[in-house]
Design an enzyme around this catalytic site. Structure first.
Site, short mmCIF file in Angstrom:
data_model
loop_
_atom_site.label_atom_id
_atom_site.label_comp_id
_atom_site.label_asym_id
_atom_site.label_seq_id
_atom_site.Cartn_x
_atom_site.Cartn_y
_atom_site.Cartn_z
N ARG A 15 0.83 -1.21 0.00
CA ARG A 15 0.00 0.00 0.00
C ARG A 15 0.86 1.26 0.00
NH1 ARG A 15 -3.53 -1.16 5.24
NH2 ARG A 15 -1.64 -2.34 5.70
N LYS A 73 2.61 1.69 7.47
CA LYS A 73 2.80 0.77 8.61
C LYS A 73 3.89 1.27 9.56
CE LYS A 73 0.92 -2.70 9.29
NZ LYS A 73 -0.27 -2.91 10.15
N TYR A 92 0.03 4.09 10.59
CA TYR A 92 -0.43 3.07 11.54
C TYR A 92 0.81 2.65 12.30
CZ TYR A 92 -4.76 2.51 8.84
OH TYR A 92 -5.96 2.71 8.21
N HIS A 94 0.83 1.15 15.90
CA HIS A 94 0.65 0.05 16.87
C HIS A 94 1.81 0.05 17.87
CE1 HIS A 94 -2.76 -1.28 14.55
NE2 HIS A 94 -2.03 -1.18 13.47
N GLU A 116 -4.54 4.76 13.86
CA GLU A 116 -5.53 3.82 14.42
C GLU A 116 -6.22 4.33 15.68
OE1 GLU A 116 -2.26 3.23 14.17
OE2 GLU A 116 -1.44 2.39 16.01
N ASP A 196 -21.81 -11.39 19.07
CA ASP A 196 -21.37 -10.10 19.62
C ASP A 196 -21.91 -9.99 21.05
OD1 ASP A 196 -20.21 -7.36 18.06
OD2 ASP A 196 -21.20 -7.00 20.00
N SER A 218 -22.51 -13.24 22.52
CA SER A 218 -21.19 -13.83 22.75
C SER A 218 -21.04 -14.15 24.23
CB SER A 218 -20.11 -12.84 22.30
OG SER A 218 -18.85 -13.39 22.53
N VAL A 265 -8.45 -12.06 12.39
CA VAL A 265 -8.36 -10.75 11.73
C VAL A 265 -7.75 -9.74 12.71
CG1 VAL A 265 -9.76 -8.83 10.87
CG2 VAL A 265 -10.22 -11.15 10.08
N ASP A 268 -4.33 -9.89 17.65
CA ASP A 268 -3.70 -9.37 18.87
C ASP A 268 -2.93 -10.53 19.48
OD1 ASP A 268 -4.91 -6.75 18.86
OD2 ASP A 268 -6.79 -7.77 19.34
N ASN A 298 -1.41 -7.38 8.08
CA ASN A 298 -1.65 -6.34 7.06
C ASN A 298 -2.43 -6.94 5.89
OD1 ASN A 298 0.61 -7.82 6.23
ND2 ASN A 298 1.61 -6.09 5.25
N1 LIG Z 1 -5.33 -7.97 10.21
C1 LIG Z 1 -5.43 -6.79 9.64
O1 LIG Z 1 -4.84 -6.52 8.60
C2 LIG Z 1 -6.35 -5.75 10.24
C3 LIG Z 1 -6.69 -4.59 9.52
C4 LIG Z 1 -7.58 -3.69 10.09
C5 LIG Z 1 -8.09 -3.93 11.37
N2 LIG Z 1 -7.70 -5.04 12.05
C6 LIG Z 1 -8.21 -5.34 13.41
O2 LIG Z 1 -9.52 -5.85 13.35
C7 LIG Z 1 -10.08 -5.74 14.66
C8 LIG Z 1 -11.53 -5.39 14.60
O3 LIG Z 1 -11.69 -4.09 14.10
P1 LIG Z 1 -13.15 -3.50 13.86
O4 LIG Z 1 -12.95 -2.15 13.26
O5 LIG Z 1 -13.99 -4.48 13.16
O6 LIG Z 1 -13.64 -3.34 15.37
P2 LIG Z 1 -15.08 -2.89 15.85
O7 LIG Z 1 -14.88 -2.12 17.10
O8 LIG Z 1 -15.87 -2.29 14.74
O9 LIG Z 1 -15.79 -4.28 16.19
C9 LIG Z 1 -15.51 -5.04 17.29
C10 LIG Z 1 -16.82 -5.73 17.69
O10 LIG Z 1 -16.50 -6.71 18.66
C11 LIG Z 1 -17.54 -6.73 19.60
N3 LIG Z 1 -17.04 -7.39 20.80
C12 LIG Z 1 -16.30 -6.88 21.81
N4 LIG Z 1 -16.05 -7.85 22.72
C13 LIG Z 1 -16.65 -8.98 22.25
C14 LIG Z 1 -16.74 -10.31 22.72
N5 LIG Z 1 -16.21 -10.66 23.90
N6 LIG Z 1 -17.43 -11.21 21.98
C15 LIG Z 1 -17.98 -10.85 20.80
N7 LIG Z 1 -17.93 -9.61 20.31
C16 LIG Z 1 -17.27 -8.69 21.03
C17 LIG Z 1 -17.92 -5.27 19.78
O11 LIG Z 1 -19.22 -5.13 20.34
C18 LIG Z 1 -17.84 -4.77 18.33
O12 LIG Z 1 -19.10 -4.91 17.69
C19 LIG Z 1 -9.20 -4.72 15.39
O13 LIG Z 1 -8.42 -5.40 16.36
C20 LIG Z 1 -8.32 -4.15 14.31
O14 LIG Z 1 -7.04 -3.74 14.80
C21 LIG Z 1 -6.86 -5.96 11.51
#
Ligand SMILES: NC(=O)c1ccc[n+]([C@@H]2O[C@H](COP(=O)([O-])OP(=O)(O)OC[C@H]3O[C@@H](n4cnc5c(N)ncnc54)[C@H](O)[C@@H]3O)[C@@H](O)[C@H]2O)c1
Length: 370
Positions: A15, A73, A92, A94, A116, A196, A218, A265, A268, A298
């Site tokens: 990117r 990044k 970004y 982190h 972020e 959720d 959840s 996704v 963490d 990423n």
């Molecule tokens: N891998 C990658 O390349 C990449 C890229 C972008 C974002 N991400 C990551 O994706 C993750 C999600 O981002 P998002 O924007 O979708 O977040 P978001 O805040 O929109 O969604 C998170 C959801 O999880 C729910 N939640 C919280 N605790 C929960 C539990 N115990 N059980 C079930 N649901 C629960 C929340 O209510 C919320 O609806 C982040 O950690 C972000 O850093 C990863």
């Protein structure tokens, strides 16, 4: 202001943070834009396209010659010697997951603003959302790929085909990435369970997803029921950086089908998925107790053309603000933008990172006013 655009060096990071159309807006505002040679090539934007937008193509001096240096990044160790002390960087970052980089930013009094953690009036994260959507959709596409026999997978096609059992996909978190994954998984005809914590979020999700999706609160009972029957588990929960517990423990893996796949996704490290650790596009899969995990941090880079356009249009308003007002005034004036301030003049100004790394925290406004 002189705005610099880096060519990313992270593994398989294609990117670019600003595309030529948005560079044109900045040059029309009267700013000078320096683009590192080849910065946009991985996402389909040639040096000539940047030149046509009014930018100047340069080499590694982009790091030192720009007032605001923009990336996608984290800063890699090879880049440390290229920075000048006091530089402004926007990316970004982190910082909680990269203690060495955070120390570098502090030692060199770099003003680091991370995309972020910038939030908005509704408490949403406008620079995270676009990439979350790509990560959710891309996470399902990765599941499609790594379920294939030729990629060492279960050999199950993630689709509904009459005569054979329909795969089951469990998605934890119905936020931006979870909804994007659910849209794709359900459109392919899979049986989808979307979990959720918030019933209102599930009610809203139900309005836009088809009948092959069930919506579950959840909790441990529902999650374990899903784990036993799932072919692919997609984790989309943003896990607080300081939390020590998990949603899926290592011992839970033994409940899963032996050929199941976990797509984390959120990726963490030891977060919602205890066994999670970040992987790269080059080496994206690892196994724990026989269960394959995909945790590429990423994912959007796999769709570099589209995701760069979305990233660029998202960061542009913030860049224009900094370029017009200067970084200090722009951050002082906007508490939501200020949430992204990570380090300033040697002070760590991001609370979660300070807590996670056990370092002293300085309130961003106090740091700016010092
Ligand atoms: N891998 C990658 O390349 C990449 C890229 C972008 C974002 N991400 C990551 O994706 C993750 C999600 O981002 P998002 O924007 O979708 O977040 P978001 O805040 O929109 O969604 C998170 C959801 O999880 C729910 N939640 C919280 N605790 C929960 C539990 N115990 N059980 C079930 N649901 C629960 C929340 O209510 C919320 O609806 C982040 O950690 C972000 O850093 C990863």
């Amino acid at each position: 202001m002189i705005i610099g655009i880096a060519k990313e060096i992270k593994n398989n990071e294609y990117r670019v943070c600003l595309v030529p159309a948005d560079v044109q807006t900045l040059t029309a505002d009267g700013h000078q834009v320096l683009v590192e040679q080849g910065a946009g090539v991985g996402s389909g934007f040639s040096d000539d396209a940047y030149k046509a937008a009014g930018a100047t193509i340069v080499g590694k001096e982009v790091y030192t010659d720009s007032d605001i240096f923009c990336k996608v990044k984290e800063i890699e160790p090879e880049e440390y010697p290229l920075f000048r002390p006091g530089q402004i960087v926007f990316s970004y970052l982190h910082s909680n997951a990269h203690p060495e980089m955070t120390q570098f930013l502090l030692d060199n009094e770099i003003t680091a603003i991370c995309y972020e953690d910038i939030d908005d009036k509704e408490g949403k994260f406008p620079l995270l959302i676009p990439m979350s959507i790509f990560a959710g959709k891309g996470g399902f596409i990765a599941a499609l790929q790594y379920s294939q026999t030729i990629y060492g997978g279960s050999g199950k096609i993630l689709s509904n085909i009459p005569g054979i059992e329909t795969p089951h996909i469990t998605i934890i978190g119905a936020g931006y990435s979870g909804m994007a994954a659910a849209e794709m998984a359900s459109a392919f005809g899979n049986q989808v369970s979307l979990l959720d914590l918030d019933v209102k979020i599930l009610q809203k999700a139900k309005q836009s997803l088809p009948p092959n999706v069930e919506f579950l609160l959840s909790n441990r009972t529902n999650l374990l029921k899903c784990l036993k029957k799932t072919d692919v588990l997609i984790n989309c929960v943003l896990w607080p950086k300081t939390r020590k517990d998990h949603l899926v423990y290592r011992s839970d893996l033994s409940l899963m089908k032996p050929d199941a796949l976990i797509v984390d996704v959120s990726c963490d490290e030891a977060g919602a998925i205890e066994t999670s650790k970040s992987t790269t596009h080059d080496d994206s899969i690892y196994s724990v107790d026989g269960i394959r995990h995909y945790a590429v941090d990423n994912i959007p880079s796999a769709f570099a053309g589209s995701s760069s356009e979305l990233l660029s249009m998202s960061i542009l308003p913030y860049l224009r603000k900094v370029a017009k007002l200067g970084v200090k005034e722009a951050l002082q004036a906007d508490p939501h933008f200020r949430r992204g301030l990570t380090t300033y003049k040697g002070k760590l100004t991001l609370k979660e990172t300070a807590e996670k790394l056990g370092k002293p925290f300085t309130d961003p406004l106090d740091a700016l006013n010092m």
